[in-house]
Write an enzyme that holds these catalytic residues in place. Structure first.
Site, short mmCIF file in Angstrom:
data_model
loop_
_atom_site.label_atom_id
_atom_site.label_comp_id
_atom_site.label_asym_id
_atom_site.label_seq_id
_atom_site.Cartn_x
_atom_site.Cartn_y
_atom_site.Cartn_z
N SER A 126 -15.75 -21.06 0.99
CA SER A 126 -16.64 -19.93 1.26
C SER A 126 -16.49 -18.86 0.21
O SER A 126 -15.40 -18.63 -0.32
CB SER A 126 -16.30 -19.33 2.64
OG SER A 126 -16.94 -18.09 2.82
N TYR A 150 -9.92 -15.59 8.49
CA TYR A 150 -10.79 -16.74 8.22
C TYR A 150 -10.81 -17.02 6.71
O TYR A 150 -10.58 -18.15 6.27
CB TYR A 150 -12.21 -16.48 8.72
CG TYR A 150 -13.23 -17.39 8.06
CD1 TYR A 150 -14.06 -16.92 7.06
CD2 TYR A 150 -13.31 -18.73 8.42
CE1 TYR A 150 -14.94 -17.76 6.43
CE2 TYR A 150 -14.20 -19.58 7.79
CZ TYR A 150 -15.01 -19.08 6.79
OH TYR A 150 -15.90 -19.93 6.14
N LYS A 154 -9.39 -20.30 4.16
CA LYS A 154 -10.12 -20.99 3.09
C LYS A 154 -9.34 -20.92 1.77
O LYS A 154 -9.23 -21.88 1.02
CB LYS A 154 -11.52 -20.37 2.90
CG LYS A 154 -12.47 -20.62 4.06
CD LYS A 154 -12.72 -22.11 4.27
CE LYS A 154 -13.74 -22.36 5.38
NZ LYS A 154 -13.94 -23.79 5.67
C1 WQD Z 1 -25.17 -10.46 5.96
C2 WQD Z 1 -25.67 -9.03 5.78
C3 WQD Z 1 -24.45 -7.42 7.07
C4 WQD Z 1 -25.76 -8.94 10.99
C5 WQD Z 1 -20.44 -14.05 6.70
C6 WQD Z 1 -19.01 -14.48 6.48
C7 WQD Z 1 -18.96 -15.52 5.40
C8 WQD Z 1 -19.90 -16.65 5.71
C9 WQD Z 1 -21.31 -16.14 5.97
C10 WQD Z 1 -18.59 -18.44 6.64
C11 WQD Z 1 -24.54 -8.01 5.67
C12 WQD Z 1 -25.90 -7.51 7.53
C13 WQD Z 1 -25.57 -8.77 9.62
C14 WQD Z 1 -26.45 -7.93 11.72
C15 WQD Z 1 -26.73 -6.68 9.70
N1 WQD Z 1 -19.43 -17.39 6.83
N2 WQD Z 1 -26.06 -7.66 8.99
N3 WQD Z 1 -26.91 -6.84 11.03
O1 WQD Z 1 -21.04 -11.04 6.39
O2 WQD Z 1 -22.27 -11.80 4.27
O3 WQD Z 1 -20.91 -13.44 5.53
O4 WQD Z 1 -21.22 -15.16 7.02
O5 WQD Z 1 -18.25 -18.94 5.61
O6 WQD Z 1 -17.63 -15.99 5.34
O7 WQD Z 1 -18.30 -13.35 6.02
O8 WQD Z 1 -23.03 -12.64 6.52
O9 WQD Z 1 -25.00 -12.69 7.96
O10 WQD Z 1 -22.88 -11.60 8.84
O11 WQD Z 1 -24.23 -10.47 7.05
O12 WQD Z 1 -27.17 -5.67 9.11
O13 WQD Z 1 -26.63 -8.03 12.97
O14 WQD Z 1 -26.42 -8.66 6.93
O15 WQD Z 1 -23.99 -6.06 7.05
O16 WQD Z 1 -24.93 -7.00 4.75
P1 WQD Z 1 -21.79 -12.10 5.64
P2 WQD Z 1 -23.79 -11.88 7.69
#
Ligand code: WQD
Length: 339
Positions: A126, A150, A154
């Site tokens: 990741s 997490y 990885k």
């Molecule tokens: C994306 C953007 C949030 C939800 C995570 C893990 C990573 C991988 C993918 C496993 C950010 C914003 C999100 C919401 C929002 N998983 N957001 N409202 O955090 O980049 O990555 O998932 O491998 O390890 O860290 O993905 O989709 O949670 O967030 O505004 O309800 O959307 O702040 O900018 P992230 P995400």
């Protein structure tokens, strides 16, 4: 040349889409999944899409007996290891569960592979291993850091695999550092099926658009980004799956350990993702701006050039296609997979 693949986590979001691409390329696929966060129905749908029979072993990668059964009952040539717990927030609340689950599984799997003479692996890693990058786009040689348990699992897994490959050159390992996989297979039969309230942006957008959630909370609009909201590299899940196929088909070319980013090389903000979803589907996404989510970083997107150079892989699908495919999955399966 067709090979037989053991795909762990094969009933999950990444696993099902990868199974479709592996079978579509003529490879044999055997699935192992504990069904903790997935449903056997997803496998039946993969078989429907591919027309290929796909044996599913329900069990844990840390269970040596089930691994021995699989390696005895099937001639496995390579393993694609996607099984694992992957919720960042949950990992900070239950670190021991994450270390035990993700790392015991990997070590038991590698021991079983070694004993059965299978030394080829594509590993699901990741972009979270990059922590909060000092610059973007991110290349594979940039500093790695731990920002949550997490991500630590990885990072530690990659170190374990690096050391195994260094100790015995018969091992061929490719680690794929996913950026943000989104969307669903265009058939609408398989897709992302998070349990409970989605932690990730895209499934939450789809559920808010469908009225299953009152509104999307945009976690902060005061980041140092063009519109103030978080920027990520969202790649279509089918492209991500094809990245696994490319890695598998290059496993034999070079012994040892290699690592590749899987991303588009483009950053998309939260507000841009909302607009893309509304344009692709014609459906409004109700949202309001809320406080930043602890642990979030401002910007993260890939330099995907190494995967193109060595694996001949680059993403082909757009954010618009991912939004349309996510919506087709959401509307056809409003409650996800049946039990
Ligand atoms: C994306 C953007 C949030 C939800 C995570 C893990 C990573 C991988 C993918 C496993 C950010 C914003 C999100 C919401 C929002 N998983 N957001 N409202 O955090 O980049 O990555 O998932 O491998 O390890 O860290 O993905 O989709 O949670 O967030 O505004 O309800 O959307 O702040 O900018 P992230 P995400």
């Amino acid at each position: 040349m067709a090979v037989n693949v053991l795909l762990t986590g094969g009933a999950g979001y990444i696993g099902t889409h990868t199974a479709v691409e592996l079978a579509g390329a003529g490879h044999g696929v055997v699935l192992l999944d504990g069904l903790y966060n997935s449903r056997a129905e997803a496998v039946r749908r993969v078989e429907r899409i591919t027309g290929a029979e796909m044996p599913l072993y329900v069990g844990d990668c840390a269970d040596r007996a089930v691994l021995d059964r699989i390696f005895t009952e099937h001639r496995i040539d390579a393993v694609v290891h996607c099984a694992g717990l992957k919720a960042v927030g949950e990992s900070t609340e239950r670190p021991l569960l994450y270390y035990r689950t993700n790392l015991s599984a990997l070590m038991t799997l590698c021991e079983a592979m070694e004993d059965h003479g299978v030394r080829r692996m594509v590993f699901s890693s990741s972009a979270t291993v990059y922590g909060d990058p000092a610059t973007v786009p991110i290349t594979e040689d940039m500093p790695l850091s731990v920002t949550n348990p997490y991500g630590a699992t990885k990072l530690f897994a990659e170190q374990i695999l690096t050391d195994i490959a260094a100790a015995d050159p018969r091992w061929h390992v490719v680690s794929l550092r996913y950026f943000n996989p989104v969307g669903a297979h265009p058939s609408g039969l398989i897709g992302e099926d998070p349990k409970g309230v989605p932690a990730n942006l895209f499934p939450f957008i789809a559920q808010a658009a469908a009225g299953r959630r009152a509104e999307l909370k945009v976690f902060g609009d005061d980041y140092p980004t063009p519109d103030g909201t978080g920027v990520r590299d969202y790649l279509h899940i089918v492209d991500l799956a094809r990245g696994h196929l490319a890695a598998l088909e290059h496993l034999g070319d070079a012994p040892g350990w290699r690592v590749y980013n899987l991303g588009t090389g483009r950053g998309t903000s939260v507000l841009e993702a909302i607009r893309a979803f509304e344009e692709a589907t014609g459906v409004q996404v109700p949202y309001s701006v809320a406080a930043r989510r602890p642990g979030d970083i401002a910007t993260c997107y890939a330099d995907p050039s190494a995967a193109l150079r060595d694996l001949g892989f680059k993403t082909e699908r757009s954010i618009a296609e991912a939004c349309a495919d996510a919506w087709r999955w959401q509307t056809a399966n409003p409650d996800g997979y049946p039990d």
